[in-house]
Design a protein around this motif. Structure first.
Motif, PDB file in Angstrom:
ATOM      1  N   GLY A 258      44.863  42.258  42.020  1.00  0.00           N
ATOM      2  CA  GLY A 258      45.313  43.828  41.955  1.00  0.00           C
ATOM      3  C   GLY A 258      44.535  44.701  41.870  1.00  0.00           C
ATOM      4  N   ASP A 259      43.193  44.451  41.821  1.00  0.00           N
ATOM      5  CA  ASP A 259      42.192  45.466  41.895  1.00  0.00           C
ATOM      6  C   ASP A 259      41.424  45.700  43.166  1.00  0.00           C
ATOM      7  N   GLY A 260      41.480  44.435  44.016  1.00  0.00           N
ATOM      8  CA  GLY A 260      40.677  44.617  45.290  1.00  0.00           C
ATOM      9  C   GLY A 260      40.794  43.096  46.066  1.00  0.00           C
ATOM     10  N   GLY A 261      39.974  43.332  47.224  1.00  0.00           N
ATOM     11  CA  GLY A 261      39.827  41.963  47.971  1.00  0.00           C
ATOM     12  C   GLY A 261      38.527  41.502  47.956  1.00  0.00           C
ATOM     13  N   ASP A 262      38.481  40.144  48.231  1.00  0.00           N
ATOM     14  CA  ASP A 262      37.086  39.359  48.304  1.00  0.00           C
ATOM     15  C   ASP A 262      36.994  38.872  49.833  1.00  0.00           C
ATOM     16  N   TRP A 263      35.898  39.197  50.326  1.00  0.00           N
ATOM     17  CA  TRP A 263      35.256  38.662  51.715  1.00  0.00           C
ATOM     18  C   TRP A 263      34.189  37.822  51.592  1.00  0.00           C
ATOM     19  N   VAL A 264      34.096  36.981  52.516  1.00  0.00           N
ATOM     20  CA  VAL A 264      32.806  36.201  52.441  1.00  0.00           C
ATOM     21  C   VAL A 264      32.090  36.552  54.041  1.00  0.00           C
ATOM     22  N   ALA A 265      30.935  37.308  54.082  1.00  0.00           N
ATOM     23  CA  ALA A 265      30.377  37.835  55.136  1.00  0.00           C
ATOM     24  C   ALA A 265      29.325  36.813  55.308  1.00  0.00           C
ATOM     25  N   VAL A 266      28.875  36.515  56.891  1.00  0.00           N
ATOM     26  CA  VAL A 266      27.909  35.477  57.160  1.00  0.00           C
ATOM     27  C   VAL A 266      26.973  36.447  58.307  1.00  0.00           C
ATOM     28  N   ARG A 267      25.670  36.073  58.056  1.00  0.00           N
ATOM     29  CA  ARG A 267      24.607  36.995  58.614  1.00  0.00           C
ATOM     30  C   ARG A 267      24.304  36.092  59.724  1.00  0.00           C
ATOM     31  N   ALA A 268      23.578  36.653  60.865  1.00  0.00           N
ATOM     32  CA  ALA A 268      23.142  35.878  61.923  1.00  0.00           C
ATOM     33  C   ALA A 268      22.284  34.695  61.662  1.00  0.00           C
ATOM     34  N   ASP A 269      21.428  34.928  60.542  1.00  0.00           N
ATOM     35  CA  ASP A 269      20.591  33.762  59.844  1.00  0.00           C
ATOM     36  C   ASP A 269      21.392  32.543  59.487  1.00  0.00           C
ATOM     37  N   GLY A 270      22.881  32.841  59.281  1.00  0.00           N
ATOM     38  CA  GLY A 270      23.733  31.703  58.655  1.00  0.00           C
ATOM     39  C   GLY A 270      23.860  31.885  57.142  1.00  0.00           C
ATOM     40  N   SER A 271      23.296  32.973  56.523  1.00  0.00           N
ATOM     41  CA  SER A 271      23.467  33.156  55.010  1.00  0.00           C
ATOM     42  C   SER A 271      24.711  33.759  54.694  1.00  0.00           C
ATOM     43  N   ALA A 272      25.386  33.407  53.673  1.00  0.00           N
ATOM     44  CA  ALA A 272      26.429  33.835  53.355  1.00  0.00           C
ATOM     45  C   ALA A 272      26.313  34.881  52.151  1.00  0.00           C
ATOM     46  N   ARG A 273      27.140  36.053  52.119  1.00  0.00           N
ATOM     47  CA  ARG A 273      27.147  36.958  51.109  1.00  0.00           C
ATOM     48  C   ARG A 273      28.858  37.306  50.637  1.00  0.00           C
ATOM     49  N   SER A 274      28.973  37.264  49.305  1.00  0.00           N
ATOM     50  CA  SER A 274      30.301  37.630  48.686  1.00  0.00           C
ATOM     51  C   SER A 274      30.457  39.121  48.899  1.00  0.00           C
ATOM     52  N   VAL A 275      31.588  39.811  49.456  1.00  0.00           N
ATOM     53  CA  VAL A 275      31.989  41.231  49.504  1.00  0.00           C
ATOM     54  C   VAL A 275      33.074  41.406  48.440  1.00  0.00           C
ATOM     55  N   ARG A 276      32.786  42.094  47.491  1.00  0.00           N
ATOM     56  CA  ARG A 276      34.097  42.524  46.788  1.00  0.00           C
ATOM     57  C   ARG A 276      34.471  44.007  47.211  1.00  0.00           C
ATOM     58  N   VAL A 277      35.703  44.396  47.466  1.00  0.00           N
ATOM     59  CA  VAL A 277      35.948  45.765  47.703  1.00  0.00           C
ATOM     60  C   VAL A 277      37.233  46.108  47.108  1.00  0.00           C
ATOM     61  N   GLY A 278      37.164  47.065  45.964  1.00  0.00           N
ATOM     62  CA  GLY A 278      38.163  47.487  45.244  1.00  0.00           C
ATOM     63  C   GLY A 278      39.254  48.591  46.208  1.00  0.00           C
ATOM     64  N   TRP A 279      40.753  48.378  45.937  1.00  0.00           N
ATOM     65  CA  TRP A 279      41.379  48.873  46.854  1.00  0.00           C
ATOM     66  C   TRP A 279      41.375  50.450  46.432  1.00  0.00           C
ATOM     67  N   LEU A 280      41.657  51.106  47.607  1.00  0.00           N
ATOM     68  CA  LEU A 280      41.392  52.690  47.621  1.00  0.00           C
ATOM     69  C   LEU A 280      42.306  53.659  46.873  1.00  0.00           C
ATOM     70  N   HIS A 281      43.567  53.210  46.844  1.00  0.00           N
ATOM     71  CA  HIS A 281      44.632  53.943  46.252  1.00  0.00           C
ATOM     72  C   HIS A 281      44.865  53.850  44.791  1.00  0.00           C
ATOM     73  N   ALA A 282      44.799  52.637  44.359  1.00  0.00           N
ATOM     74  CA  ALA A 282      45.034  52.428  42.797  1.00  0.00           C
ATOM     75  C   ALA A 282      45.212  50.796  42.600  1.00  0.00           C
ATOM     76  N   PRO A 283      45.235  50.405  41.545  1.00  0.00           N
ATOM     77  CA  PRO A 283      45.564  48.999  41.276  1.00  0.00           C
ATOM     78  C   PRO A 283      46.986  48.549  41.914  1.00  0.00           C
ATOM     79  N   ILE A 284      47.082  47.594  42.369  1.00  0.00           N
ATOM     80  CA  ILE A 284      48.534  46.953  42.683  1.00  0.00           C
ATOM     81  C   ILE A 284      48.966  45.790  42.131  1.00  0.00           C
ATOM     82  N   ALA A 285      50.316  45.772  42.245  1.00  0.00           N
ATOM     83  CA  ALA A 285      51.057  44.558  41.686  1.00  0.00           C
ATOM     84  C   ALA A 285      52.087  43.931  42.679  1.00  0.00           C
ATOM     85  N   GLU A 286      52.302  44.663  43.815  1.00  0.00           N
ATOM     86  CA  GLU A 286      53.481  44.100  44.344  1.00  0.00           C
ATOM     87  C   GLU A 286      52.799  43.823  46.034  1.00  0.00           C
ATOM     88  N   ARG A 287      53.549  42.585  46.482  1.00  0.00           N
ATOM     89  CA  ARG A 287      52.956  42.047  47.728  1.00  0.00           C
ATOM     90  C   ARG A 287      52.953  43.158  48.917  1.00  0.00           C
TER      91      ARG A 287
END
Length: 102
Positions: free
Chosen positions: A47-76
C-alpha cells in the motif's frame, strides 16, 4: 503498517508489469535511484509503494523501493494509477516522451 494485497492481485500485477511493461520498469528504476540500470523487473508492492530489482551492465543487482506519489493505497484499481504516475514522473525526470495511456 502498509496495506498488504492478496496473492492474486500481486501475481496479476507483477505478471502484467514483467511481461508487458519492462521498459516502463526500467525507466522507473533509472529515475528512482539506479540511473545506470540496463534491466529492471517489478518484484512486489504494498500500500505504500512498489519494489523493483534493477540490474546494471556489470550484472550487479540493486533493490529500488519507490513510494506511491499520490497517497497510500488499499485497492487493486489504485495500483495502476500509481504505477502510471511513477512512469510519467520517470519520463519527465529522464526527458523521455511518455506514451499515451489508454
Amino acid at each position: 503498517m502498509p496495506h498488504t494485497f492478496d496473492d492474486a492481485t500481486l501475481v496479476g500485477v507483477l505478471r502484467h508489469m514483467n511481461d508487458d511493461h519492462t521498459d516502463d520498469s526500467l525507466l522507473i528504476a533509472r529515475a528512482s535511484g539506479c540511473p545506470d540500470a540496463v534491466q529492471a523487473t517489478m518484484a512486489g508492492f504494498d500500500g505504500d509503494g512498489g519494489d523493483w530489482v534493477a540490474v546494471r551492465a556489470d550484472g550487479s543487482a540493486r533493490s529500488v523501493r519507490v513510494g506511491w506519489l499520490h497517497a497510500p493505497i488499499a485497492e487493486r484499481r489504485d495500483v495502476r494509477r500509481e504505477i502510471v504516475a511513477l512512469y510519467d514522473a520517470a519520463c519527465a525526470a529522464l526527458g523521455v516522451e511518455p506514451r499515451p495511456h489508454s
